[in-house]
Design a protein around this motif. Structure first.
Motif, short mmCIF file in Angstrom:
data_model
loop_
_atom_site.label_atom_id
_atom_site.label_comp_id
_atom_site.label_asym_id
_atom_site.label_seq_id
_atom_site.Cartn_x
_atom_site.Cartn_y
_atom_site.Cartn_z
N LEU A 139 20.75 2.54 43.24
CA LEU A 139 19.99 1.99 44.36
C LEU A 139 19.61 0.52 44.15
O LEU A 139 19.88 -0.34 44.99
N GLY A 140 19.00 0.21 43.04
CA GLY A 140 18.58 -1.16 42.76
C GLY A 140 19.75 -2.11 42.60
O GLY A 140 19.70 -3.27 43.03
N TRP A 141 20.82 -1.62 41.99
CA TRP A 141 22.01 -2.46 41.80
C TRP A 141 22.64 -2.81 43.14
O TRP A 141 23.14 -3.92 43.33
N SER A 142 22.59 -1.87 44.09
CA SER A 142 23.10 -2.15 45.44
C SER A 142 22.22 -3.18 46.13
O SER A 142 22.72 -4.09 46.81
N ALA A 143 20.91 -3.07 45.95
CA ALA A 143 19.99 -4.04 46.54
C ALA A 143 20.20 -5.42 45.92
O ALA A 143 20.18 -6.43 46.64
N LEU A 144 20.42 -5.49 44.62
CA LEU A 144 20.64 -6.78 43.97
C LEU A 144 21.92 -7.43 44.50
O LEU A 144 21.93 -8.62 44.82
N ARG A 145 22.97 -6.67 44.60
CA ARG A 145 24.24 -7.21 45.11
C ARG A 145 24.04 -7.79 46.50
O ARG A 145 24.46 -8.90 46.79
#
Length: 166
Positions: A139-145
């Motif tokens: 989830l967070g990695w998708s938000a960062l991208r």
């Protein structure tokens, strides 16, 4: 994976969950490029709003606020720790390696250098055994991208959108 390693990894996840790095959405510094993204995992209700500040090609600020399970919140904390102050290219590479880890079905990466690059994020190796939990960890990695795309291609005043990860 040995029981001792599983216990160590579980402790790392719990430590990051209890004392998360970067939690608490911060205002962007005046004049800095800022990207923001709101992501939702519709299967479990985890959600995050993440804000990233970029100066040139360097991440100068990263903060987030959200709610969810220990896996999603700990993953956000680890991601913050790994990417704060990193170059955009390095943060994107870390995201790729973490996504590769999530595709190993609990076996871990064959590349020791990649595992060294991930630091505490290798604790999520066990999570990759459970497809329903992989979305929590990502989830967070998708938000960062998404926030990096917004922060490096638009101005700080651009609106953010809510997206569901699939």
């Amino acid at each position: 994976m040995s029981n001792a390693m599983q216990e160590l990894y579980q402790q790392v996840i719990l430590d990051h969950y209890k004392a998360p790095h970067g939690k608490g959405l911060q205002d962007a510094a005046a004049g800095s490029a800022c990207g923001e993204s709101h992501q939702v995992n519709p299967t479990c209700g985890d959600e995050v709003t993440l804000r990233v500040e970029v100066d040139g090609q360097q991440i100068t600020g990263l903060s987030w606020d959200g709610q969810g399970c220990s896996i999603s919140q700990a993953s956000l904390s680890v991601m913050t720790e790994l990417t704060q102050g990193a170059s955009v290219a390095d943060a994107e590479r870390l995201g790729e390696v973490f996504r590769d880890l999530m595709n190993t079905r609990g076996k871990g990466l064959d590349d020791d250098d990649a595992e060294d690059l991930l630091g505490d994020a290798v604790a999520f190796t066990g999570v990759s055994q459970f497809p329903a939990r992989i979305k929590c960890a990502l989830l967070g990695w998708s938000a960062l991208r998404d926030a990096l795309v917004r922060g490096t291609s638009v101005t700080a005043s651009a609106p953010h959108t809510t997206q569901e990860i699939s």
